[in-house]
Design a protein around this motif. Structure first.
Motif, PDB file in Angstrom:
ATOM      1  N   GLU A 126       9.393 -17.750  -6.324  1.00 14.69           N
ATOM      2  CA  GLU A 126       8.388 -16.012  -6.185  1.00 14.69           C
ATOM      3  C   GLU A 126       7.391 -16.492  -6.251  1.00 14.69           C
ATOM      4  O   GLU A 126       5.618 -15.727  -5.604  1.00 14.69           O
ATOM      5  CB  GLU A 126       9.155 -15.162  -7.099  1.00 14.69           C
ATOM      6  CG  GLU A 126       8.928 -14.343  -6.799  1.00 14.69           C
ATOM      7  CD  GLU A 126       9.329 -13.116  -8.012  1.00 14.69           C
ATOM      8  OE1 GLU A 126       8.359 -12.183  -8.665  1.00 14.69           O
ATOM      9  OE2 GLU A 126      10.219 -12.717  -7.494  1.00 14.69           O
ATOM     10  N   GLY A 127       6.861 -17.514  -7.419  1.00 16.99           N
ATOM     11  CA  GLY A 127       5.181 -17.459  -7.775  1.00 16.99           C
ATOM     12  C   GLY A 127       4.201 -17.871  -6.477  1.00 16.99           C
ATOM     13  O   GLY A 127       3.573 -18.376  -6.468  1.00 16.99           O
ATOM     14  N   GLU A 128       5.266 -19.432  -5.887  1.00 13.39           N
ATOM     15  CA  GLU A 128       4.321 -20.069  -5.094  1.00 13.39           C
ATOM     16  C   GLU A 128       4.671 -19.339  -4.075  1.00 13.39           C
ATOM     17  O   GLU A 128       3.050 -19.732  -3.387  1.00 13.39           O
ATOM     18  CB  GLU A 128       5.640 -21.208  -4.864  1.00 13.39           C
ATOM     19  CG  GLU A 128       5.886 -22.273  -5.356  1.00 13.39           C
ATOM     20  CD  GLU A 128       6.783 -23.675  -5.016  1.00 13.39           C
ATOM     21  OE1 GLU A 128       7.087 -23.301  -4.269  1.00 13.39           O
ATOM     22  OE2 GLU A 128       6.764 -24.443  -5.951  1.00 13.39           O
ATOM     23  N   ALA A 129       5.550 -17.997  -3.578  1.00 10.79           N
ATOM     24  CA  ALA A 129       5.211 -17.554  -2.280  1.00 10.79           C
ATOM     25  C   ALA A 129       4.236 -16.588  -2.773  1.00 10.79           C
ATOM     26  O   ALA A 129       3.309 -16.059  -1.876  1.00 10.79           O
ATOM     27  CB  ALA A 129       6.111 -16.101  -2.020  1.00 10.79           C
ATOM     28  N   LEU A 130       4.001 -15.403  -3.630  1.00 12.75           N
ATOM     29  CA  LEU A 130       2.722 -15.298  -4.501  1.00 12.75           C
ATOM     30  C   LEU A 130       1.511 -16.104  -4.283  1.00 12.75           C
ATOM     31  O   LEU A 130       0.043 -15.544  -3.353  1.00 12.75           O
ATOM     32  CB  LEU A 130       3.567 -14.636  -5.730  1.00 12.75           C
ATOM     33  CG  LEU A 130       3.867 -13.541  -5.669  1.00 12.75           C
ATOM     34  CD1 LEU A 130       3.910 -12.987  -6.851  1.00 12.75           C
ATOM     35  CD2 LEU A 130       3.581 -12.101  -5.233  1.00 12.75           C
ATOM     36  N   PHE A 131       1.180 -16.774  -4.962  1.00 10.38           N
ATOM     37  CA  PHE A 131       0.275 -18.098  -4.645  1.00 10.38           C
ATOM     38  C   PHE A 131      -0.326 -18.161  -3.679  1.00 10.38           C
ATOM     39  O   PHE A 131      -1.497 -18.202  -2.880  1.00 10.38           O
ATOM     40  CB  PHE A 131       0.502 -19.317  -5.637  1.00 10.38           C
ATOM     41  CG  PHE A 131      -0.695 -20.537  -5.354  1.00 10.38           C
ATOM     42  CD1 PHE A 131      -1.458 -20.169  -6.143  1.00 10.38           C
ATOM     43  CD2 PHE A 131      -0.543 -21.605  -4.382  1.00 10.38           C
ATOM     44  CE1 PHE A 131      -2.973 -21.119  -6.249  1.00 10.38           C
ATOM     45  CE2 PHE A 131      -2.358 -21.792  -4.644  1.00 10.38           C
ATOM     46  CZ  PHE A 131      -3.033 -22.248  -5.371  1.00 10.38           C
ATOM     47  N   SER A 132       0.248 -18.099  -2.391  1.00 14.24           N
ATOM     48  CA  SER A 132       0.516 -18.851  -0.706  1.00 14.24           C
ATOM     49  C   SER A 132       0.288 -17.335  -0.510  1.00 14.24           C
ATOM     50  O   SER A 132      -1.152 -18.191   0.561  1.00 14.24           O
ATOM     51  CB  SER A 132       1.312 -19.792  -0.137  1.00 14.24           C
ATOM     52  OG  SER A 132       2.834 -18.606   0.047  1.00 14.24           O
ATOM     53  N   CYS A 133       0.260 -16.026  -0.794  1.00 11.29           N
ATOM     54  CA  CYS A 133       0.158 -15.371   0.052  1.00 11.29           C
ATOM     55  C   CYS A 133      -1.483 -14.853  -0.757  1.00 11.29           C
ATOM     56  O   CYS A 133      -2.828 -14.331  -0.044  1.00 11.29           O
ATOM     57  CB  CYS A 133       0.651 -14.146  -0.292  1.00 11.29           C
ATOM     58  SG  CYS A 133       2.168 -13.479   0.461  1.00 11.29           S
TER      59      CYS A 133
END
Length: 122
Positions: free
Chosen positions: A110-117
């Protein structure tokens, strides 16, 4: 010892077969008694007698699992959780540790997804 008397040989063979048959019957009886032991009635009685003790053990186990769960919340490393998982002896402990690993991995994803977004937005 070898014997030339055919009748004596027959008696010896017959006695050997009889002994083998008796041994086989004893083995079958022992196996049957292990399989079909009337455990249900005696097991229920044991449960009634041991209920307070088993209830106490369950409560202790629940308390230990709750403490373990709180301890796992402070751990932020999958590697450390994996080490704990390998060292855990009880099924319930392993289950709680696996859940913590899944939760931590989900948070990382989830953290990686938020970072990439957020990286795309800038």
């Amino acid at each position: 010892e070898a014997t030339l008397d055919l009748a004596e040989r027959r008696r010896i063979r017959s006695a050997i077969r009889e002994l083998q048959r008796q041994e086989l019957e004893r083995d079958e009886e022992a196996l049957a008694s292990k399989r079909f032991r009337p455990e249900h009635g005696s097991h229920r009685q044991d449960d009634k007698e041991n209920w307070p003790q088993s209830q106490h053990l369950k409560e202790e186990q629940q308390a230990a699992l709750a403490a373990l769960s709180q301890q796992l919340e402070t751990i932020t490393s999958v590697e450390e959780l994996t080490k704990l998982l390998r060292a855990a002896g009880e099924y319930e402990e392993r289950k709680v540790i696996r859940a913590a690993i899944r939760k931590l991995r989900a948070e990382e994803i989830e953290g990686e997804a938020l970072f990439s977004c957020s990286g795309v937005a800038t």
